[in-house]
Design a protein around this motif. Structure first.
Motif, PDB file in Angstrom:
ATOM      1  N   UNK A  54      29.148  47.096  18.768  1.00  0.00           N
ATOM      2  CA  UNK A  54      28.192  48.178  18.990  1.00  0.00           C
ATOM      3  C   UNK A  54      27.934  48.529  20.445  1.00  0.00           C
ATOM      4  N   UNK A  55      28.590  47.862  21.368  1.00  0.00           N
ATOM      5  CA  UNK A  55      28.398  48.148  22.796  1.00  0.00           C
ATOM      6  C   UNK A  55      29.671  48.720  23.396  1.00  0.00           C
ATOM      7  N   UNK A  56      29.491  49.740  24.235  1.00  0.00           N
ATOM      8  CA  UNK A  56      30.637  50.321  24.935  1.00  0.00           C
ATOM      9  C   UNK A  56      31.047  49.360  26.044  1.00  0.00           C
ATOM     10  N   UNK A  57      32.296  48.913  25.990  1.00  0.00           N
ATOM     11  CA  UNK A  57      32.785  47.937  26.968  1.00  0.00           C
ATOM     12  C   UNK A  57      33.922  48.491  27.821  1.00  0.00           C
ATOM     13  N   UNK A  58      34.399  49.692  27.459  1.00  0.00           N
ATOM     14  CA  UNK A  58      35.537  50.256  28.176  1.00  0.00           C
ATOM     15  C   UNK A  58      35.471  51.777  28.131  1.00  0.00           C
ATOM     16  N   UNK A  59      35.782  52.392  29.270  1.00  0.00           N
ATOM     17  CA  UNK A  59      35.847  53.846  29.357  1.00  0.00           C
ATOM     18  C   UNK A  59      37.141  54.230  30.054  1.00  0.00           C
ATOM     19  N   UNK A  60      37.910  55.095  29.390  1.00  0.00           N
ATOM     20  CA  UNK A  60      39.191  55.556  29.929  1.00  0.00           C
ATOM     21  C   UNK A  60      40.099  54.401  30.355  1.00  0.00           C
ATOM     22  N   UNK A  61      40.096  53.342  29.535  1.00  0.00           N
ATOM     23  CA  UNK A  61      40.981  52.209  29.790  1.00  0.00           C
ATOM     24  C   UNK A  61      40.478  51.195  30.796  1.00  0.00           C
ATOM     25  N   UNK A  62      39.303  51.417  31.355  1.00  0.00           N
ATOM     26  CA  UNK A  62      38.749  50.499  32.359  1.00  0.00           C
ATOM     27  C   UNK A  62      37.578  49.731  31.762  1.00  0.00           C
ATOM     28  N   UNK A  63      37.628  48.404  31.799  1.00  0.00           N
ATOM     29  CA  UNK A  63      36.513  47.594  31.321  1.00  0.00           C
ATOM     30  C   UNK A  63      35.334  47.775  32.257  1.00  0.00           C
ATOM     31  N   UNK A  64      34.138  47.900  31.659  1.00  0.00           N
ATOM     32  CA  UNK A  64      32.937  48.173  32.451  1.00  0.00           C
ATOM     33  C   UNK A  64      31.725  47.458  31.879  1.00  0.00           C
ATOM     34  N   UNK A  65      30.765  47.199  32.747  1.00  0.00           N
ATOM     35  CA  UNK A  65      29.458  46.708  32.313  1.00  0.00           C
ATOM     36  C   UNK A  65      28.694  47.887  31.702  1.00  0.00           C
ATOM     37  N   UNK A  66      27.634  47.624  30.935  1.00  0.00           N
ATOM     38  CA  UNK A  66      26.841  48.730  30.394  1.00  0.00           C
ATOM     39  C   UNK A  66      26.309  49.675  31.483  1.00  0.00           C
ATOM     40  N   UNK A  67      25.900  49.113  32.604  1.00  0.00           N
ATOM     41  CA  UNK A  67      25.412  49.953  33.700  1.00  0.00           C
ATOM     42  C   UNK A  67      26.516  50.854  34.237  1.00  0.00           C
ATOM     43  N   UNK A  68      27.689  50.308  34.441  1.00  0.00           N
ATOM     44  CA  UNK A  68      28.823  51.088  34.954  1.00  0.00           C
ATOM     45  C   UNK A  68      29.230  52.177  33.947  1.00  0.00           C
ATOM     46  N   UNK A  69      29.167  51.879  32.644  1.00  0.00           N
ATOM     47  CA  UNK A  69      29.466  52.888  31.621  1.00  0.00           C
ATOM     48  C   UNK A  69      28.501  54.056  31.770  1.00  0.00           C
ATOM     49  N   UNK A  70      27.216  53.758  31.896  1.00  0.00           N
ATOM     50  CA  UNK A  70      26.199  54.806  32.029  1.00  0.00           C
ATOM     51  C   UNK A  70      26.405  55.621  33.301  1.00  0.00           C
ATOM     52  N   UNK A  71      26.653  54.950  34.403  1.00  0.00           N
ATOM     53  CA  UNK A  71      26.878  55.659  35.675  1.00  0.00           C
ATOM     54  C   UNK A  71      28.121  56.546  35.609  1.00  0.00           C
ATOM     55  N   UNK A  72      29.189  56.037  35.017  1.00  0.00           N
ATOM     56  CA  UNK A  72      30.429  56.807  34.906  1.00  0.00           C
ATOM     57  C   UNK A  72      30.242  57.994  33.974  1.00  0.00           C
ATOM     58  N   UNK A  73      29.568  57.778  32.854  1.00  0.00           N
ATOM     59  CA  UNK A  73      29.300  58.879  31.920  1.00  0.00           C
ATOM     60  C   UNK A  73      28.471  59.966  32.589  1.00  0.00           C
ATOM     61  N   UNK A  74      27.485  59.579  33.390  1.00  0.00           N
ATOM     62  CA  UNK A  74      26.678  60.558  34.123  1.00  0.00           C
ATOM     63  C   UNK A  74      27.529  61.376  35.093  1.00  0.00           C
ATOM     64  N   UNK A  75      28.453  60.733  35.783  1.00  0.00           N
ATOM     65  CA  UNK A  75      29.326  61.456  36.725  1.00  0.00           C
ATOM     66  C   UNK A  75      30.219  62.453  35.991  1.00  0.00           C
ATOM     67  N   UNK A  76      30.806  62.001  34.883  1.00  0.00           N
ATOM     68  CA  UNK A  76      31.694  62.879  34.117  1.00  0.00           C
ATOM     69  C   UNK A  76      30.908  64.064  33.557  1.00  0.00           C
ATOM     70  N   UNK A  77      29.774  63.777  32.954  1.00  0.00           N
ATOM     71  CA  UNK A  77      28.947  64.857  32.395  1.00  0.00           C
ATOM     72  C   UNK A  77      28.475  65.801  33.487  1.00  0.00           C
ATOM     73  N   UNK A  78      28.054  65.257  34.608  1.00  0.00           N
ATOM     74  CA  UNK A  78      27.554  66.084  35.700  1.00  0.00           C
ATOM     75  C   UNK A  78      28.585  67.055  36.231  1.00  0.00           C
ATOM     76  N   UNK A  79      29.787  66.587  36.450  1.00  0.00           N
ATOM     77  CA  UNK A  79      30.811  67.484  37.003  1.00  0.00           C
ATOM     78  C   UNK A  79      31.278  68.532  35.992  1.00  0.00           C
ATOM     79  N   UNK A  80      30.919  68.316  34.703  1.00  0.00           N
ATOM     80  CA  UNK A  80      31.268  69.272  33.662  1.00  0.00           C
ATOM     81  C   UNK A  80      30.078  70.118  33.202  1.00  0.00           C
ATOM     82  N   UNK A  81      28.969  70.037  33.929  1.00  0.00           N
ATOM     83  CA  UNK A  81      27.805  70.875  33.621  1.00  0.00           C
ATOM     84  C   UNK A  81      27.103  70.503  32.333  1.00  0.00           C
ATOM     85  N   UNK A  82      27.193  69.260  31.927  1.00  0.00           N
ATOM     86  CA  UNK A  82      26.561  68.801  30.687  1.00  0.00           C
ATOM     87  C   UNK A  82      25.241  68.115  31.011  1.00  0.00           C
TER      88      UNK A  82
END
Length: 96
Positions: A54-82
């Protein structure tokens, strides 16, 4: 600048008397965590997530901590106007 900004890792909000008027567009504020949707790339960005128990442990093939997942998701969403929205409050000050 006639507004205040409150931010944390989950997002950002702006408050001001000007923003609390229906006649004032939210575009008086510059987006800090991204771009306006009209300024976002006109192409799809694919994101792959992997979950374990139930926890996201990887984004785009890179293993990440929960904090890093959130930070990365924010960057991706931000640059796409979401994630930009406008919410008006109706409140009476000085009462409980």
């Amino acid at each position: 600048k006639r507004y205040s900004t409150d931010a944390n890792i989950l997002g950002l909000s702006n408050e001001a008397e000007d923003l609390e008027s229906m006649e004032t567009p939210m575009t008086i504020v510059n987006p800090v965590m991204g771009v306006w949707p009209k300024d976002a790339p006109n192409k799809q960005e694919e994101v792959t997530l992997r979950f374990v128990s139930g926890r996201c442990v990887e984004m785009n093939g890179e293993q990440m901590t929960p904090l890093k997942v959130l930070q990365t998701a924010n960057k991706i969403a931000g640059r796409n106007g979401i994630g930009i929205s406008q919410a008006l409050e109706n409140r009476i000050l000085g009462t409980k």
